[in-house]
Design a protein around this motif. Sequence first.
Motif, PDB file in Angstrom:
ATOM      1  N   ALA A  99       0.838  -1.207   0.000  1.00 49.40           N
ATOM      2  CA  ALA A  99       0.000   0.000   0.000  1.00 49.40           C
ATOM      3  C   ALA A  99       0.873   1.258   0.000  1.00 49.40           C
ATOM      4  CB  ALA A  99      -0.935  -0.012   1.202  1.00 49.40           C
ATOM      5  N   VAL A 100       1.952   1.233   0.775  1.00 50.04           N
ATOM      6  CA  VAL A 100       2.830   2.413   0.836  1.00 50.04           C
ATOM      7  C   VAL A 100       3.493   2.649  -0.523  1.00 50.04           C
ATOM      8  CG1 VAL A 100       4.989   3.294   1.838  1.00 50.04           C
ATOM      9  CG2 VAL A 100       3.217   2.343   3.313  1.00 50.04           C
ATOM     10  N   TYR A 101       4.013   1.595  -1.138  1.00 53.72           N
ATOM     11  CA  TYR A 101       4.643   1.759  -2.458  1.00 53.72           C
ATOM     12  C   TYR A 101       3.623   2.292  -3.455  1.00 53.72           C
ATOM     13  CZ  TYR A 101       7.921  -1.761  -0.532  1.00 53.72           C
ATOM     14  OH  TYR A 101       8.781  -2.466   0.243  1.00 53.72           O
ATOM     15  N   SER A 102       2.402   1.747  -3.390  1.00 53.41           N
ATOM     16  CA  SER A 102       1.367   2.175  -4.339  1.00 53.41           C
ATOM     17  C   SER A 102       1.040   3.644  -4.148  1.00 53.41           C
ATOM     18  CB  SER A 102       0.086   1.355  -4.151  1.00 53.41           C
ATOM     19  OG  SER A 102       0.375  -0.010  -4.183  1.00 53.41           O
ATOM     20  N   ALA A 103       0.981   4.068  -2.872  1.00 52.52           N
ATOM     21  CA  ALA A 103       0.599   5.455  -2.589  1.00 52.52           C
ATOM     22  C   ALA A 103       1.694   6.438  -2.982  1.00 52.52           C
ATOM     23  CB  ALA A 103       0.273   5.611  -1.104  1.00 52.52           C
ATOM     24  N   LEU A 104       2.945   6.033  -2.843  1.00 58.39           N
ATOM     25  CA  LEU A 104       4.028   7.013  -2.962  1.00 58.39           C
ATOM     26  C   LEU A 104       4.798   6.978  -4.281  1.00 58.39           C
ATOM     27  CD1 LEU A 104       5.652   6.898   0.611  1.00 58.39           C
ATOM     28  CD2 LEU A 104       3.746   8.290  -0.184  1.00 58.39           C
ATOM     29  N   SER A 105       4.521   6.007  -5.134  1.00 52.27           N
ATOM     30  CA  SER A 105       5.362   5.932  -6.330  1.00 52.27           C
ATOM     31  C   SER A 105       4.580   5.961  -7.633  1.00 52.27           C
ATOM     32  CB  SER A 105       6.222   4.657  -6.283  1.00 52.27           C
ATOM     33  OG  SER A 105       5.410   3.513  -6.460  1.00 52.27           O
ATOM     34  N   GLY A 134       9.277  -4.292  -6.494  1.00 49.57           N
ATOM     35  CA  GLY A 134       9.525  -4.326  -7.928  1.00 49.57           C
ATOM     36  C   GLY A 134       8.262  -4.558  -8.733  1.00 49.57           C
ATOM     37  N   LEU A 135       7.295  -5.227  -8.115  1.00 50.78           N
ATOM     38  CA  LEU A 135       6.048  -5.521  -8.827  1.00 50.78           C
ATOM     39  C   LEU A 135       5.087  -4.341  -8.826  1.00 50.78           C
ATOM     40  CD1 LEU A 135       5.407  -9.226  -7.696  1.00 50.78           C
ATOM     41  CD2 LEU A 135       6.404  -8.419  -9.825  1.00 50.78           C
ATOM     42  N   VAL A 136       5.392  -3.303  -8.036  1.00 49.43           N
ATOM     43  CA  VAL A 136       4.532  -2.112  -8.012  1.00 49.43           C
ATOM     44  C   VAL A 136       5.126  -1.061  -8.946  1.00 49.43           C
ATOM     45  CG1 VAL A 136       3.594  -0.243  -6.585  1.00 49.43           C
ATOM     46  CG2 VAL A 136       3.884  -2.520  -5.611  1.00 49.43           C
ATOM     47  N   HIS A 137       4.393  -0.713  -9.978  1.00 45.87           N
ATOM     48  CA  HIS A 137       4.839   0.340 -10.898  1.00 45.87           C
ATOM     49  C   HIS A 137       6.250   0.077 -11.433  1.00 45.87           C
ATOM     50  CE1 HIS A 137       2.018   3.079  -8.355  1.00 45.87           C
ATOM     51  NE2 HIS A 137       1.383   2.543  -9.356  1.00 45.87           N
ATOM     52  N   GLY A 138       6.684  -1.165 -11.435  1.00 42.27           N
ATOM     53  CA  GLY A 138       8.038  -1.481 -11.914  1.00 42.27           C
ATOM     54  C   GLY A 138       9.124  -0.743 -11.153  1.00 42.27           C
ATOM     55  N   LEU A 139       8.894  -0.491  -9.883  1.00 43.46           N
ATOM     56  CA  LEU A 139       9.893   0.245  -9.083  1.00 43.46           C
ATOM     57  C   LEU A 139      11.291  -0.362  -9.244  1.00 43.46           C
ATOM     58  CD1 LEU A 139       8.277   0.914  -5.574  1.00 43.46           C
ATOM     59  CD2 LEU A 139       9.497   2.575  -6.958  1.00 43.46           C
ATOM     60  N   GLN A 140      12.275   0.525  -9.469  1.00 46.01           N
ATOM     61  CA  GLN A 140      13.668   0.085  -9.510  1.00 46.01           C
ATOM     62  C   GLN A 140      14.170   0.032  -8.066  1.00 46.01           C
ATOM     63  OE1 GLN A 140      15.555  -0.478 -12.422  1.00 46.01           O
ATOM     64  NE2 GLN A 140      13.499  -0.373 -13.334  1.00 46.01           N
ATOM     65  N   ILE A 141      14.943  -0.981  -7.750  1.00 41.77           N
ATOM     66  CA  ILE A 141      15.441  -1.088  -6.376  1.00 41.77           C
ATOM     67  C   ILE A 141      16.934  -0.789  -6.335  1.00 41.77           C
ATOM     68  CG2 ILE A 141      15.542  -2.522  -4.303  1.00 41.77           C
ATOM     69  CD1 ILE A 141      12.668  -2.124  -5.475  1.00 41.77           C
ATOM     70  N   GLU A 142      17.285   0.160  -5.502  1.00 45.37           N
ATOM     71  CA  GLU A 142      18.698   0.461  -5.217  1.00 45.37           C
ATOM     72  C   GLU A 142      18.977  -0.049  -3.813  1.00 45.37           C
ATOM     73  OE1 GLU A 142      20.572   1.728  -7.424  1.00 45.37           O
ATOM     74  OE2 GLU A 142      19.142   2.547  -8.874  1.00 45.37           O
ATOM     75  N   TYR A 143      20.243  -0.393  -3.567  1.00 51.49           N
ATOM     76  CA  TYR A 143      20.561  -0.905  -2.240  1.00 51.49           C
ATOM     77  C   TYR A 143      21.361   0.098  -1.415  1.00 51.49           C
ATOM     78  CZ  TYR A 143      19.236  -5.466  -4.174  1.00 51.49           C
ATOM     79  OH  TYR A 143      18.564  -6.506  -4.754  1.00 51.49           O
ATOM     80  N   PHE A 144      21.078   0.128  -0.130  1.00 54.25           N
ATOM     81  CA  PHE A 144      21.930   0.882   0.787  1.00 54.25           C
ATOM     82  C   PHE A 144      23.331   0.270   0.749  1.00 54.25           C
ATOM     83  CE2 PHE A 144      17.895   1.577   3.284  1.00 54.25           C
ATOM     84  CZ  PHE A 144      17.937   2.962   3.319  1.00 54.25           C
ATOM     85  N   ALA A 145      24.362   1.118   0.866  1.00 52.18           N
ATOM     86  CA  ALA A 145      25.709   0.587   1.089  1.00 52.18           C
ATOM     87  C   ALA A 145      25.723  -0.005   2.492  1.00 52.18           C
ATOM     88  CB  ALA A 145      26.731   1.706   0.972  1.00 52.18           C
ATOM     89  N   PHE A 146      26.443  -1.119   2.657  1.00 51.77           N
ATOM     90  CA  PHE A 146      26.381  -1.839   3.933  1.00 51.77           C
ATOM     91  C   PHE A 146      27.766  -1.986   4.537  1.00 51.77           C
ATOM     92  CE2 PHE A 146      25.583  -5.531   6.724  1.00 51.77           C
ATOM     93  CZ  PHE A 146      24.420  -5.096   7.335  1.00 51.77           C
ATOM     94  N   ASP A 147      27.838  -1.790   5.831  1.00 56.55           N
ATOM     95  CA  ASP A 147      29.088  -1.928   6.571  1.00 56.55           C
ATOM     96  C   ASP A 147      29.014  -3.245   7.350  1.00 56.55           C
ATOM     97  OD1 ASP A 147      31.112  -1.830   8.412  1.00 56.55           O
ATOM     98  OD2 ASP A 147      30.514   0.095   9.302  1.00 56.55           O
ATOM     99  N   LYS A 148      29.650  -4.260   6.772  1.00 54.19           N
ATOM    100  CA  LYS A 148      29.535  -5.613   7.311  1.00 54.19           C
ATOM    101  C   LYS A 148      30.103  -5.707   8.740  1.00 54.19           C
ATOM    102  CE  LYS A 148      31.150 -10.138   5.955  1.00 54.19           C
ATOM    103  NZ  LYS A 148      31.978 -10.905   5.019  1.00 54.19           N
TER     104      LYS A 148
END
Length: 442
Positions: A99-105, A134-148
């Motif tokens: 619902a949030v992805y649908s509302a905001l993108s 990804g299934l909502v509006h074909g949203l592209q997903i970027e990843y946060f940089a991670f400090d292992k």
Amino acid sequence: MSDLSDYRKITSLVKQHEKWFSESLPLIASENVASRGVREVLASDLGQRYAEGWPGERVYAGCRYIDQIELSAIDLAKRLFKAEFVDVRPVSGACANLAVYSALSEPNDSLMALSIPNGGHVSAGKKEFSGTAGLVHGLQIEYFAFDKANMNIDIDESKKKLRALHAEGSRLKMIMFGGSLLLFPQPVRELSEVALEIGAIPCYDAAHVAGLIAGGEFQDPLREGAHLMTFSTHKTLFGPQGGTIVAKAEYGEGIKKAVFPGTSSNHHLHNVAAKALTFAEFLKYGRAYAGDVVRNAFALAERLSELGEKVIGENIGYTKSHQIALDVTRYGDGGFVEKKLESMNIIANRQLLPGDLQAGRHYTNPGGVRLGVSELTRLGMKKNEMQEVADILHLALNSEKTSEVKRRVSRLRRSHQEVHYSFKTSAAYFYGQAGAKSVSSS
Ligand SMILES: *Cc1c(COP(=O)(O)O)cnc(C)c1O
């Protein structure tokens, strides 16, 4: 054709499941046990009703009491999370995110979240993995940089990445904090400012840690810069399986429409009542519970580490949440260990760890196992019991002594059959007793 024997087979399987769990160690970090009061309203007539829409603006008749229940649930959640807007209708955490992805993108937008090996969840995953986002509006997903080394989002690198994406013309609409392997509070304050500068709304997926947040034992995303927060109502928040969205008031109208008619028709009204009872329990007992959960998680991690187990985050205090992560590569992999533990009545799941994919490991055979203490805590276990849980786990991992492990598990469970942190202590397992008897034995 079906007859009573089909019916009895199912009810018998449910009883066998309850018996098995009553003598096992439930360590799945996303699970918990709800009080009897909560479980009784789940069996009420509300579960047969329709009430599409918002209280007072329903599409169906018959909502006189349902509206009052839902308004109470909203009011209790507002108090619990100090939120301006609450929607208790999403039927799960993933549906709350949907619902949030649908509302905001819009099409061509993108979202930043944790990758799955770094603790992310499929509901913020890419389209090619059938991730919800990804299934909502074909949203592209970027990843946060991670400090292992710190098992957390890398603040500086993620800031750079946000700014670089913006400079390249990427339409980053949301950053989604939170995750499924979530040991430490995340830098919401540090990254929300940059996100807003580039037009991305800071959101927090508190599916796992909502109970710790409500209990004042984790971070408080809405005070630290998140504009919206979604969560499951059954993980550290010990209620019925379901979801909820809390947000700043300005998002209310958009979220309401995204939930109905956007992503559901009827919502689950028995769950709304059960959520309301859970919020009430949490307003009274949440602080005590969440405090015990994080103390138990730390005690378990510390003891396992003393015993020589490889607990992730040894140099950084292991955990500040309900979870701990074990590197089990010395025993094979997480898939093997999960099965072995299950055969010994210890229920825990395998977990992808940062670096697993580079090491050639994958979802079915990852390097880790994730352990959560939310349910054991609600069953009344404290620090002393965590020592025994660690000793049992150590024995299970390092031997083939299945019957000894099972015996110790069942001995430990014998005095932990009740649900605590509730207005009335109640039995954790009661299916097939009293009420259900007339049906299954007739
Ligand atoms: C569990 C989880 C969800 C999904 O919750 P459901 O209630 O099972 O749909 C969403 N996000 C994260 C980070 C989770 O861990």
